[in-house]
Design a protein around this motif. Structure first.
Motif, PDB file in Angstrom:
ATOM      1  N   PHE A  18      -0.387  28.692  78.774  1.00 23.66           N
ATOM      2  CA  PHE A  18      -1.003  29.668  78.223  1.00 23.66           C
ATOM      3  C   PHE A  18      -2.232  30.152  78.991  1.00 23.66           C
ATOM      4  CE2 PHE A  18      -2.279  25.259  76.917  1.00 23.66           C
ATOM      5  CZ  PHE A  18      -3.620  25.221  77.300  1.00 23.66           C
TER       6      PHE A  18
ATOM      7  N   ARG B 263      -4.859  30.608  83.637  1.00 29.44           N
ATOM      8  CA  ARG B 263      -3.747  30.096  83.250  1.00 29.44           C
ATOM      9  C   ARG B 263      -3.734  28.530  83.330  1.00 29.44           C
ATOM     10  NH1 ARG B 263      -0.799  33.016  80.342  1.00 29.44           N
ATOM     11  NH2 ARG B 263       0.839  31.660  80.734  1.00 29.44           N
TER      12      ARG B 263
ATOM     13  N   ARG C 188      -1.146  24.102  73.421  1.00 32.96           N
ATOM     14  CA  ARG C 188      -2.021  24.782  73.255  1.00 32.96           C
ATOM     15  C   ARG C 188      -3.004  24.774  71.653  1.00 32.96           C
ATOM     16  NH1 ARG C 188      -1.201  30.804  73.672  1.00 32.96           N
ATOM     17  NH2 ARG C 188       0.851  30.405  74.266  1.00 32.96           N
TER      18      ARG C 188
END
Length: 486
Positions: free
Chosen positions: A335, A369, A374
């Motif tokens: 993510f 990145r 998450r």
């Protein structure tokens, strides 16, 4: 009186079936006889051994008892047999067994060949094996039950183990000895076997010794037809190595499971009414149903804030429980850390605005990145920003920026212009329920002292970390490090 059972060649005795259920008896010669040596039952290995020694049926048991166990006590000894004109060395263990017929005693004999020839015996030490057998004489025990599940025979070793005479145990169920534990599938193997009339193995039993210690034993049993047409059991028990430590671990796991189940149940029971209280309080605070006196509006706001604080505490306790039990689930994915920073900033915007804290610097100029969970990463970032806003005085600043990291990792630092944290207090902020003295502008009762502890442990579970750099009067800088995405 005891009655001899079928010991014809080729007949599969209960001892043959028991050896198949308990690997400890595999390859052993096993027989049952009276205290004078009259044979009651034996496995196929015993019959073959008598035949090879050219003895009549039952003669071997009679000779062994007369020579080695005339006093009817436990015996562990070595002896030699002539088999096909060649001397063979054996080790035998006699286990005296008490029965419901009070004046009668019987033996269970367990024999193993310890060398194939006398010459080989000179090269093969028996010390280790014999030492193990002597330990087993003191720790293992033998038992039998009738069709009703009542004990009909127990070894003397068991009487000594629990400090109770045979008369106090015989006629009572197997559970009079100890507690039968459930297996991994949730069943009790002994009870399942009773219902089916089948043999069983790997039944764990917790036994309290006469000295007050708790030991764990592994039971195996074979179904034996009884005179009343039912099914009794004959079995053995072997102590589980390092059973004290295993029992303690089982107790710990049971405690953790009970705590987790309690917290999970309580969280559900508490969340529903708390959400209702918060909803009604917010409606009153915003005067949704009409104007209220100013003090009631303020009270409603206090009620809503207190409710939200309790909800946060419940969630923190659930997280701590999951982390401590090792049952927390992580959904690992790639993510953009910059996008999560923006999402976290939006979630604390109202708190920052209410205290005139400038959080425009909470932004990353370029994508960053990362790899991890998450949702849990967002939880960490919201916690760091919430703390920064909380400890920054009105008119202050809170921001976020990329940080230097090791190869293979990415990092982001959340900073504030608050009073900072003294070096001697910096380790404490990551401990459970630790809360440092708060500045006068921080409302009392805010926080639970769990947020930073949970955040660091979550970061470590994602193969990252959370560190602190601060100087008194110069704000605090918390750096979250995560693996870089593939």
């Amino acid at each position: 009186m005891f009655e001899p059972r079928d010991i014809r060649p080729g007949h599969a005795s209960a001892f043959d079936v028991l050896a198949a259920a308990d690997p400890a008896l595999a390859g052993a010669v096993v027989f049952e006889c009276s205290s004078t040596g009259a044979l009651f039952e034996a496995n196929a290995a015993y019959t073959e051994l008598e035949r090879a020694a050219m003895l009549t049926p039952g003669e071997l048991a009679s000779r062994l008892v007369a020579a080695l166990a005339p006093a009817g006590e436990s015996v562990s000894a070595s002896f030699t047999l002539e088999l096909l004109s060649e001397p063979r060395h054996f080790h035998i263990r006699f286990v005296p067994v008490s029965t419901q017929a009070r004046n009668e005693l019987k033996f269970v004999g367990i024999m193993r060949e310890s060398s194939t020839t006398v010459g080989e015996r000179e090269r093969e030490t028996l010390a280790g094996w014999q030492g193990d057998e002597l330990v087993r004489v003191n720790s293992d025990w033998y038992w039998e039950t009738d069709s009703r599940g009542s004990l009909t025979s127990i070894s003397r070793a068991l009487e000594l183990l629990v400090g109770q005479p045979a008369g106090a145990l015989l006629g009572r169920p197997l559970t009079a000895i100890g507690t039968l534990l459930r297996g991994e599938n949730g069943e009790v193997p002994y009870e399942t076997a009773q219902a089916r009339g089948s043999s069983f193995r790997d039944q764990l039993m917790s036994v309290t010794t006469q000295g007050g210690a708790t030991r764990l034993y592994r039971l195996a049993g074979v179904a034996v037809p009884t005179k009343d047409g039912g099914c009794g059991y004959r079995g053995v028990a072997a102590v589980v190595p390092d059973s004290a430590r295993l029992i303690e671990r089982m107790r710990t796991e049971l405690g953790r499971t009970a705590k987790a189940n309690f917290l999970s149940s309580m969280s559900h029971e508490l969340r529903t009414p708390l959400n209702a209280i918060i909803g009604f309080a917010e409606a009153m605070n915003h005067e949704v149903h009409g104007p209220l006196k100013a003090q009631y509006v303020e009270y409603a706001g206090d009620i809503a804030n207190a409710g939200r604080h309790l909800l946060g505490l419940i969630q923190d306790l659930l997280d701590i429980s999951s982390l401590d039990s090792g049952e927390i689930d992580l959904d690992t994915e790639d993510f953009d850390l910059a996008a999560l920073i923006e999402q976290a900033r939006a979630m604390v915007q109202m708190k920052a605005s209410a205290r005139n804290i400038d959080i425009k610097a909470v932004a990353l100029d370029a994508p960053l990145r990362a790899r991890g969970d998450r949702r849990r990463t967002l939880q960490i970032l919201v916690n760091l920003l919430t703390n920064a806003v909380k400890f920054t005085p009105e008119g202050g600043f809170v921001g976020a920026e990329p940080a230097t990291s090791l190869p293979g990792y990415v990092a982001v630092t959340v900073w504030d212009s608050g009073p900072g944290i003294a070096p001697e207090d910096q380790a404490r902020v990551f401990e459970k329920f630790e809360q440092l003295p708060t500045p006068p502008y921080v409302a009392s009762g805010e926080g639970t002292g769990l947020g930073l502890h949970i955040s660091r442990r979550l970061a470590e579970l994602m193969n990252g970390g959370l560190t602190l750099e601060s100087h008194k009067g110069m704000g605090a800088r918390f750096t979250l490090t995560l693996p870089v995405s593939d």
